[in-house]
Structure formats: C-alpha cells, structure tokens
Write a protein that holds these residues in place. Sequence first.
Motif, PDB file in Angstrom:
ATOM      1  N   GLY A 194       0.781  -1.194  -0.182  1.00  0.00           N
ATOM      2  CA  GLY A 194      -0.123  -0.153   0.007  1.00  0.00           C
ATOM      3  C   GLY A 194       0.914   1.172   0.027  1.00  0.00           C
ATOM      4  O   GLY A 194       0.499   2.276   0.538  1.00  0.00           O
ATOM      5  N   LYS A 196       3.391   1.682   1.789  1.00  0.00           N
ATOM      6  CA  LYS A 196       3.915   1.965   2.975  1.00  0.00           C
ATOM      7  C   LYS A 196       5.060   0.777   3.606  1.00  0.00           C
ATOM      8  O   LYS A 196       5.125  -0.344   3.074  1.00  0.00           O
ATOM      9  CB  LYS A 196       2.786   1.647   4.228  1.00  0.00           C
ATOM     10  CG  LYS A 196       1.674   2.899   4.023  1.00  0.00           C
ATOM     11  CD  LYS A 196       0.586   2.479   5.255  1.00  0.00           C
ATOM     12  CE  LYS A 196      -0.358   3.625   5.303  1.00  0.00           C
ATOM     13  NZ  LYS A 196      -1.180   4.068   4.196  1.00  0.00           N
ATOM     14  N   LYS A 228       4.723   8.204   4.483  1.00  0.00           N
ATOM     15  CA  LYS A 228       4.952   7.438   3.243  1.00  0.00           C
ATOM     16  C   LYS A 228       6.264   7.532   2.946  1.00  0.00           C
ATOM     17  O   LYS A 228       6.895   8.414   3.008  1.00  0.00           O
ATOM     18  CB  LYS A 228       4.152   8.544   2.270  1.00  0.00           C
ATOM     19  CG  LYS A 228       4.057   7.742   0.611  1.00  0.00           C
ATOM     20  CD  LYS A 228       2.573   6.870   0.798  1.00  0.00           C
ATOM     21  CE  LYS A 228       2.232   5.900  -0.238  1.00  0.00           C
ATOM     22  NZ  LYS A 228       1.011   5.414  -0.074  1.00  0.00           N
TER      23      LYS A 228
ATOM     24  N   ASN B 138      -0.372   9.904  -4.539  1.00  0.00           N
ATOM     25  CA  ASN B 138      -0.020   8.596  -4.047  1.00  0.00           C
ATOM     26  C   ASN B 138      -0.267   8.445  -2.464  1.00  0.00           C
ATOM     27  O   ASN B 138      -0.128   7.466  -1.912  1.00  0.00           O
ATOM     28  CB  ASN B 138       1.325   7.904  -4.516  1.00  0.00           C
ATOM     29  CG  ASN B 138       1.363   7.455  -5.827  1.00  0.00           C
ATOM     30  OD1 ASN B 138       0.393   7.039  -6.352  1.00  0.00           O
ATOM     31  ND2 ASN B 138       2.338   7.852  -6.287  1.00  0.00           N
ATOM     32  N   GLU B 139      -0.405   9.783  -1.884  1.00  0.00           N
ATOM     33  CA  GLU B 139      -0.472   9.700  -0.331  1.00  0.00           C
ATOM     34  C   GLU B 139      -1.599  10.458   0.124  1.00  0.00           C
ATOM     35  O   GLU B 139      -1.428  11.367   1.195  1.00  0.00           O
ATOM     36  CB  GLU B 139       0.903   9.982   0.482  1.00  0.00           C
ATOM     37  CG  GLU B 139       1.598  11.326  -0.450  1.00  0.00           C
ATOM     38  CD  GLU B 139       2.692  11.620  -0.046  1.00  0.00           C
ATOM     39  OE1 GLU B 139       3.893  10.645   0.020  1.00  0.00           O
ATOM     40  OE2 GLU B 139       2.957  12.819   0.605  1.00  0.00           O
ATOM     41  N   PHE B 311      -6.194  -0.870   6.846  1.00  0.00           N
ATOM     42  CA  PHE B 311      -5.769   0.527   6.774  1.00  0.00           C
ATOM     43  C   PHE B 311      -4.656   0.756   5.962  1.00  0.00           C
ATOM     44  O   PHE B 311      -4.302   1.826   5.497  1.00  0.00           O
ATOM     45  CB  PHE B 311      -5.302   0.838   8.403  1.00  0.00           C
ATOM     46  CG  PHE B 311      -3.918  -0.068   8.865  1.00  0.00           C
ATOM     47  CD1 PHE B 311      -4.168  -1.354   9.327  1.00  0.00           C
ATOM     48  CD2 PHE B 311      -2.854   0.575   8.548  1.00  0.00           C
ATOM     49  CE1 PHE B 311      -3.085  -2.054   9.697  1.00  0.00           C
ATOM     50  CE2 PHE B 311      -1.716  -0.168   8.975  1.00  0.00           C
ATOM     51  CZ  PHE B 311      -1.742  -1.624   9.632  1.00  0.00           C
ATOM     52  N   VAL B 312      -3.925  -0.312   5.775  1.00  0.00           N
ATOM     53  CA  VAL B 312      -2.526  -0.192   4.893  1.00  0.00           C
ATOM     54  C   VAL B 312      -2.942   0.154   3.630  1.00  0.00           C
ATOM     55  O   VAL B 312      -2.183   0.973   2.869  1.00  0.00           O
ATOM     56  CB  VAL B 312      -1.984  -1.703   4.537  1.00  0.00           C
ATOM     57  CG1 VAL B 312      -0.926  -1.821   3.638  1.00  0.00           C
ATOM     58  CG2 VAL B 312      -1.580  -2.169   6.050  1.00  0.00           C
ATOM     59  N   PHE B 313      -3.975   0.047   2.931  1.00  0.00           N
ATOM     60  CA  PHE B 313      -4.503   0.639   1.569  1.00  0.00           C
ATOM     61  C   PHE B 313      -5.367   1.747   1.565  1.00  0.00           C
ATOM     62  O   PHE B 313      -5.795   2.213   0.410  1.00  0.00           O
ATOM     63  CB  PHE B 313      -5.427  -0.679   1.027  1.00  0.00           C
ATOM     64  CG  PHE B 313      -4.517  -2.077   1.181  1.00  0.00           C
ATOM     65  CD1 PHE B 313      -5.155  -2.893   1.743  1.00  0.00           C
ATOM     66  CD2 PHE B 313      -3.434  -2.280   0.435  1.00  0.00           C
ATOM     67  CE1 PHE B 313      -4.450  -4.264   1.709  1.00  0.00           C
ATOM     68  CE2 PHE B 313      -2.722  -3.375   0.186  1.00  0.00           C
ATOM     69  CZ  PHE B 313      -3.302  -4.464   1.234  1.00  0.00           C
ATOM     70  N   GLU B 314      -5.219   2.509   2.638  1.00  0.00           N
ATOM     71  CA  GLU B 314      -6.180   3.879   2.552  1.00  0.00           C
ATOM     72  C   GLU B 314      -5.544   4.621   1.242  1.00  0.00           C
ATOM     73  O   GLU B 314      -6.807   5.033   0.734  1.00  0.00           O
ATOM     74  CB  GLU B 314      -5.537   4.514   3.885  1.00  0.00           C
ATOM     75  CG  GLU B 314      -6.355   5.650   4.072  1.00  0.00           C
ATOM     76  CD  GLU B 314      -6.028   6.577   5.271  1.00  0.00           C
ATOM     77  OE1 GLU B 314      -5.485   5.929   6.162  1.00  0.00           O
ATOM     78  OE2 GLU B 314      -6.201   7.590   5.329  1.00  0.00           O
ATOM     79  N   ASP B 315      -4.527   4.795   0.882  1.00  0.00           N
ATOM     80  CA  ASP B 315      -4.462   5.711  -0.232  1.00  0.00           C
ATOM     81  C   ASP B 315      -4.857   5.096  -1.644  1.00  0.00           C
ATOM     82  O   ASP B 315      -5.333   5.874  -2.218  1.00  0.00           O
ATOM     83  CB  ASP B 315      -2.821   5.855  -0.490  1.00  0.00           C
ATOM     84  CG  ASP B 315      -2.121   6.543   0.864  1.00  0.00           C
ATOM     85  OD1 ASP B 315      -0.875   6.208   1.145  1.00  0.00           O
ATOM     86  OD2 ASP B 315      -2.792   7.415   1.637  1.00  0.00           O
ATOM     87  N   TYR B 316      -4.957   3.685  -1.761  1.00  0.00           N
ATOM     88  CA  TYR B 316      -5.244   3.149  -2.811  1.00  0.00           C
ATOM     89  C   TYR B 316      -7.162   3.246  -2.983  1.00  0.00           C
ATOM     90  O   TYR B 316      -7.385   3.702  -3.988  1.00  0.00           O
ATOM     91  CB  TYR B 316      -5.149   1.700  -2.909  1.00  0.00           C
ATOM     92  CG  TYR B 316      -3.736   1.278  -3.139  1.00  0.00           C
ATOM     93  CD1 TYR B 316      -3.690  -0.203  -3.368  1.00  0.00           C
ATOM     94  CD2 TYR B 316      -2.647   2.205  -3.275  1.00  0.00           C
ATOM     95  CE1 TYR B 316      -2.330  -0.483  -3.689  1.00  0.00           C
ATOM     96  CE2 TYR B 316      -1.562   1.919  -3.366  1.00  0.00           C
ATOM     97  CZ  TYR B 316      -1.070   0.259  -3.569  1.00  0.00           C
ATOM     98  OH  TYR B 316      -0.083  -0.132  -4.033  1.00  0.00           O
ATOM     99  N   CYS B 376      -7.442  -4.799  -2.556  1.00  0.00           N
ATOM    100  CA  CYS B 376      -6.222  -4.526  -2.626  1.00  0.00           C
ATOM    101  C   CYS B 376      -5.260  -5.599  -2.223  1.00  0.00           C
ATOM    102  O   CYS B 376      -4.154  -5.507  -2.298  1.00  0.00           O
ATOM    103  CB  CYS B 376      -6.067  -3.408  -1.404  1.00  0.00           C
ATOM    104  SG  CYS B 376      -7.235  -1.717  -2.011  1.00  0.00           S
ATOM    105  N   HIS B 380      -2.331  -4.805  -7.102  1.00  0.00           N
ATOM    106  CA  HIS B 380      -1.551  -3.447  -6.606  1.00  0.00           C
ATOM    107  C   HIS B 380      -1.404  -2.500  -7.827  1.00  0.00           C
ATOM    108  O   HIS B 380      -0.757  -1.553  -7.395  1.00  0.00           O
ATOM    109  CB  HIS B 380      -0.343  -3.754  -5.703  1.00  0.00           C
ATOM    110  CG  HIS B 380       0.639  -4.820  -6.520  1.00  0.00           C
ATOM    111  ND1 HIS B 380       0.512  -6.114  -6.021  1.00  0.00           N
ATOM    112  CD2 HIS B 380       1.537  -4.576  -7.485  1.00  0.00           C
ATOM    113  CE1 HIS B 380       1.568  -6.675  -6.860  1.00  0.00           C
ATOM    114  NE2 HIS B 380       2.085  -5.766  -7.686  1.00  0.00           N
TER     115      HIS B 380
END
Lengths: 426, 525
Positions: A194, A196, A228, B138-139, B311-316, B376, B380
């Motif tokens: 992701g 991260k 990030k 991306n963020e 939570f890891v994929f929030e940005d996606y 997700c 990816h």
Amino acid sequence: FRIMAGKVKWVTDIEKSVLINNFEKRGWIQVAENEDWNFYWMSVQTIRNVFSVETGYRLSDDQIVNHFPNHYELTRKDLMVKNIKRYRKELEKEGSPLAEKDENGKYIYLDFVPVTFMLPADYNLFVEEFRKNPSSTWIMKPCGKAQGKGIFLINKLSQIKKWSRDSKTSSFVSQSSKEAYVISLYINNPLLIGGKKFDLRLYVLVSTYRPLRCYMYKLGFCRFCTVKYTPSTSELDNMFVHLTNVAIQKHGDDYNHIHGGKWTVSNLRLYLESTRGKEVTNKLFDEIHWIIVQSLKAVAPVMNNDKHCFECYGYDIIIDDKLKPWLIEVNASPSLTSSTANDRILKYNLINDTLNIAVPNGEIPDCKWNKSPPKEVLGNYEVLYDEEMAQSDGSDRDLRGRSGQSTGVKGSRARDSGKPVLTTWK
Amino acid sequence: AMLDPDRGLSLTIARVVQRLQGSSLHSQLERQARVSLHKPEIKLESLKEDIKDFLKTSGWEKKLQNAVYSELNVFPSPCHPAAPPEHIKEPLAYMRKAQGSWEKRILKSLNSMCTELSIPLAQKRPVSEQKELLNKWNEMGTDEPDLSLFRPVYAPKDFLEVLMNLRNPNYENGEQPSFRNHLGLIQVPLKVKDIPELKEDFSELGLNIGQLGIDDSAQVPPEFFENEHVRVGQKVLAEQDSAAAQQYVRQGCPTALRADLWALILNISNQPEDILYYEQLKSNVIQHDLLVDSLIYKDVKLTASNDDYYFVFEDYLYQVLLCFSRDTSVLEHFTYSSATPPKSYIQGKLGMEEYAVFYPPNVNFNSFILSVAPLCFLYHEPSKLYQIFREMYVRFFFRLHSISSHPSGIVSLCLLFETLLQTHLPQLFYHLREIGAQPLRISFKWMVRAFSGYLATDQLLLLWDRILGYNSLEILAVLAAAVFAFRAVNLMEVTSLAAAEAVLADLSTLKVMPLLQIFLFATVT
C-alpha cells in the motif's frame, strides 16, 4: 505446608500486567528478591548484576531466570555483527558449503545482515565501502542504547566527521560502549505494501544454546509506517525527524517508524501469496526462519549456556523489494507494553506459552531437566530448530507440517548443521 | 405474452453483437485478421475458414468467447420487445417508485449540504490546487482536511427503514402482516428460494465435494484435494476460459491463483486503452472537485483507516473511489439497475455533456469503501485494481444499494435471510423477535457490505470466490443465516437487542465454508 512448598515463588522487576496476570493464574506466589525464589523475570539491568563477577550470585537447581548471562552477544548491535562475521569466517575455513560465495564475493546463504562497521574502530574500512557506492544511505546506531535513541541517517562522509577524528586519535580514547556506534547500509528498497514501509517483529524462544533448541512464535506481526516511504535524499532529514520523533514518543518499543498499525504475519502471507505467488512466499518465509537459526548458531559457541536460563527474543526483520529478508536487530527485552486490546491479548498469550515451555507444568523447576517439552504445551510456538533431533535422525524435525492459513511453512526442509537442502535457494 | 425462446435467443444475440461491435476487442480482432493475411497458411480460396482457424489457434476466439460470456452474465435476458426500458431496469412499478423516492431523498440531502456549506456539487479546481493534488496523489491518506462539517449521506439503518416500509399496493395490508405468516421486517412478497432449491443451486458446496476453506486445512494432507485443485486451476488459467474459471471457483481459489482467476471471470485484461482510461479519470479528479469527494474522504478515514486489515491500503481507496465517482461508463449498467443516477454539471457548464458528473446513487460510501478494500489484497496496480472494482460493482455490489426485485437485490437477500431463519430456526427467530432483536437488524449491515470488514480477509475472499462462481449474492443471505445458526445457543440466552449484538459482534474467527456447508447440507430440513 506441603501444598505451599509446591508453589513456584516468583519475582519480577518489570511491573507489567501481562506478566503478573500469568504468574497469578498459575497460582504462583510473589516473593521479594532477597527471599527464596524459583522464577525471576528480570530486566536486562538486573541480569547484569545477577551474573556479574562481583556479585558471585549462585543460582540453585530450582531457580530459573529469563535471560542468558551474556545475551548481549546477540542483542548488542555491534556484537551481533561481530559474531556473525566470525561464524561466517569459521565456516569458510572449514570449507562448509554454507559459506559459499557468489562471483561478487558475497555470501550466498549467509548474507543476511546489512553491511555493518563499528565506529570509530572500523572507520577506514567504512570509508572504503562508502566510496564504492557514494550515493548510498547509511544508518548510525549507538551500540549501547536501546529504543532508537540517537539513531540517524547519513549520506555524506562529512556527517560523521566526529568519528573520523576519533579514529585517528591515539588509543587513549576510551571506546566505552556509550561512544561506540555501528553504521549499517540502510535498506533503501524495502518492500512496500500500500506504498507503506513496514518491518517484522518475530518472537523466538531459546531454551538452550548447546544443543540449540529454539521456538518461533507463530503470531508475529508487521509494523507499518504512516509516513509515506520515499528514498529521496532531500527527504532524509524529514525521515530522520520522523525516526527520532517516534523513538522519543513511543514508549520504548522500537526504533524507526511511527506505528501506522499492525498486520499479523498470516495477513502478510495472504497478501504475498495473492500478489506474488506461493513459491516466492514460501521461499521468503523459509529464509526468515533460516536467518534466525543462523544468527543463533553464530552466537551459540560464545553464549554462556547456563542451565538456569531461557530467553525470549524480539527479532526485527526488514524485507526488501526483492523479497529478501534482512536481520536488523535482536531484542533481549521485547516490549511488554500493549498499545491496544489485541496487543495485550497477544502479549499475554506470548508470556503464557513461554512459561509453559520454560517452566514445565508450572511446577517448581529443576534446571537439570532435559528441556524437551511435549508438543501439547507449545501453544502458539512451533519448533524452529532442535539440534538434538536434527542430529539424531538426520532428517529435519523443524517446521514440519502444515498450518493452514497461519504462518507455518508447508513441507519439510533439512536444516541440520551438515549439508542443507537449500533446494528453493539454489 | 411470453417471449418465444427463439425470438429471445436472436434478441440476445443481436444485443451482444451490438455491444461488442464498438468495443476494442472488435478492433483488435479486425487487426488480427488483417495481420493474418500475411501468413502462409491463409489462402485466398478459403480465406474465411483460414482466418477463423487462425483466430482459434491464436487464442483470439477464446477471448471473444469470454467477452460474450461476460455480456451474458452481466446483462439480463431480454424480455418482451415491447417492454419499455423501465421494465428492464425494474419490472415492478412499486419498486421503481420506492427507488425513485429514495434517490430524491439522497439528492435533497446532498443539495442541502451544498447550500449549507456554500460548496457547489462540482467545480473546477484552481491550477495551484491541481498541482498539489497531483503531487500527493499517492499519499492522500496523509492529508487531514477539515471534514467535521460533512455529514454522511445516510447510514445502513436508514436504508433498512426504507426497505422495511416497502409495500406492494396490490396486496391487502391489514394490521397484521399476512403473507406467509412472515414475521420479519421485510413485508413484500418476493419469491425467494428454500433450502432444497439452494442445495441444488449451490451443489458444489456439498459434503462430498472438495472445498478450499475446508479441505485445505492443516489436518488434511494436500494430496487429498488441494494439490489437484491447484493443478486444475493452473490449467484453467492457461486455457484462459472465463466460463471454466467461473465453474472452478465455486470450490474456492488457491490464493496464488485468485487474482488471475477473478480477472478472467470478470474479463479484465488491463489493455493499454484501459490504463489510458484510468489515467483520464485521474486527470478528471485533478481538474475538478466534487462535493462527493469530501464525503468519500471522510468515510475512508472513518472506516478503512480504523480497520485492522485495510488501513494499509487507505491511499489506494481514495484513488479508486475518486476516479469511480467520475466514471460515466458506469452509467451503462443503469439500464438494468432500478437506480437512476443524479447527474450534475461542473459549475458554469450546465448542460454540457463533457462536463457532466454523476453521483453514484444510493451510495452508502461506507459499503463502497469496504467493497474495494479486500481487492487491494489481490491487485496492486492501480488501473487494474480500478477495473476489477468497477466490474465487481456493476455486476454485483450495486444491487446492495438499490431497491429492486432482483433475486440478488438487497430486498430479496433480506427476505431470503429472514425466511431461512424463520423456517429452520423458528425457536431462535421467535425468541429474538420477542426480545426486540429482529435478526435482520443485526445481519443487515453484514449483507449490505458483503461481509467486508466483518470476516477475516482470507475468509472473505473465499466467500467472494463463490459470489463470482455462482454469479449471485444469495450466498450472503445464506451465510448470515448460518452465522445465526452457529451462535444459536448463546443467542437463545440473551434478553436484549444489545446483548444479541454483542454475541454477534465479532465474526473475525469464523470459518465461512464449514458454516455454509453445515447449514445447507447437514441441517435437518
């Protein structure tokens, strides 16, 4: 009287509920340090006193402690690297296939610690290495400190001028452990999920070093950064700020990230299998197990294999984007603080399973026992490596069997100290 | 009048042909045919047959087959040619009416939010803001905009209230609920299946058939089922056969093959033009700011950021959802959905189609988010992730957010759930009803989110395997009933809705396939 005599008497100098609840649920009795105790869960400062030459402490057969006297051979950054380097050289001398190198002179199977030097002692060697890759980033870590204090990144020699001066000074400069640093090549291509960055925290229990018997806790976890990840040099200071901020803010847990949250290792496995495939995922986990065992073998010869001791280590591992795991650090006293309810449950169970193995049946220990617990008490631990078993029947006993959706490795792999069947890695 | 089957078939063929005619697949096939002219095996005398053979051996015929299969899966069979378009959307008038009112309500809510906050529904972004957004594409998760003034458009329970109040005007509705002695919350007479019918439909979940999620557990040696199943899966992928893949996944996907199998079933190949389309959507996001964006932001922050897995994929999630709300190709599916999207125009461009934006109707953004997040784990690459999600939405998930009579629509799922429970666990049903804990009040949120956010990820993916395999959402209702059956003993002892909720609060340890199997095949009916 007789019933009381059978209860384990415990002491601790770490006031954590996950510990105390576990002692109490076994009906053990709390005593003071100066009384007769059977079980002492001590901090690393205390273990130093207990086993220091001056104190002349002698433990009796019915006393167990949770650290090996010279655990720092593994848990101090500089000594860990020193021992691994020594181990590799020894294997090379014996002509062991484990020490095989590739065409660039890199160890094929034993290159799992990022290139590291001690400062100021190895300053010149470091400079030589640095100049080979002048655009690389290095991470400076103080040897004797924990919890990420004093860690910073550099990408220019001028940033470590101080150590250049110190190295040139005469040997009058005392290289007390407070002054000494290790400098390691910074993994600037970590595997991102992701977008991260994360690292792995795995718990490993060692009950004896010779013969080596160790267990891996199945419920390890990944710790994510919210920030990030970016390798850009202009962001170095930013990252540095974030690193130290975290180290200062967080309650002494770990060093280089703001906790964006945690994943279980089984989640990681699911993600990797889904996006990268099963073979490379299995290979990665095999390698992780491998480097843990190798690190223990490296320190085994110098460890004081005191029979009163066991130890539960916190291994910090980073995976790079080529799915190669790197051993960053081993912690002797992994944090028992819990940030969430789930965390608390995990740590409670960790201690519980650890005690079940270290103190069989919850009864007054006899440190002369063979340290071979039956399978049923392992709980969430699984055998990582059992040197005795491995040597006795030649085939491998570790990590055999499947564990469905959890972290275990499927299939068997021979990994005794002789010839490894490194089929997935050749 | 019933449609004559031949007529129906030719109508279907005509429709599929028409839809594929403008597609990129069509131009690719033409191009391939032209290229093949240079090949020695193509002879002028037998041109047509030779080209056909070539297309077959080079795999292009299979691609065409997959496309046709996909069309048949997604679009409903045509009804009588004289049927008006509304009938294709939704045959029952009272359902259409209810959906219309619901949409009006949402639009009203959106509009009043705009007025209150003095923000237009849609406006062009100033250039500096565009640059900024592009830089942090991306963020977006690191942003902390002030979203306190934005209210969620509606909560699941609001939607449930609407469904509960649905009535068929042609039925006598006295004081007592009358039809079939139905004591649940849903009071419309839709036809739902019973267990014998479900057993037939879901026959591949039977006790004698190998399943991933059951027969791949630690205690079972892989030689029994798993190894062979993986082998078959690899073969299906090698053949690139959509229909075979859909049949195969009924027994579950091996984790390593799942991403490719789902893409095959959904007929997603991530061609250059697809990537280009995604980039175009992205540039639309950069250039124009929608009110809906803030709502999406807020909801992602509230849901995915707090989830243990997602939570890891929030940005996606931001990337996918912001693009989705500008994707007018999604409008196509509204021909067979009861919903009609409210359309708006960028401020100052009223009536100009290229500046039209639509609001995904009845979007409970919550559910939306949770239906993207599990994907997700599989994809990816952003444009592929986007396409998979869009296809999942237009095939399945939209039915969870709109009022219709379709068997996979949320109304039918609710009724199916209640009927299964009332028929097969009557004691439990009556007990819960008595204590004011109507079961649907608890299970609604599971179904409307397709269980995302409630099950462990690996279990959720096993469940969604079967949604794809059976091309139906009915399994959600069956699972919901199976969960109640599993916890029946504890539920019989509770005395309040809150206590019932507590018993069913944590589904993260459940194993989905054994529950389904036992409920369908091992319960005495």
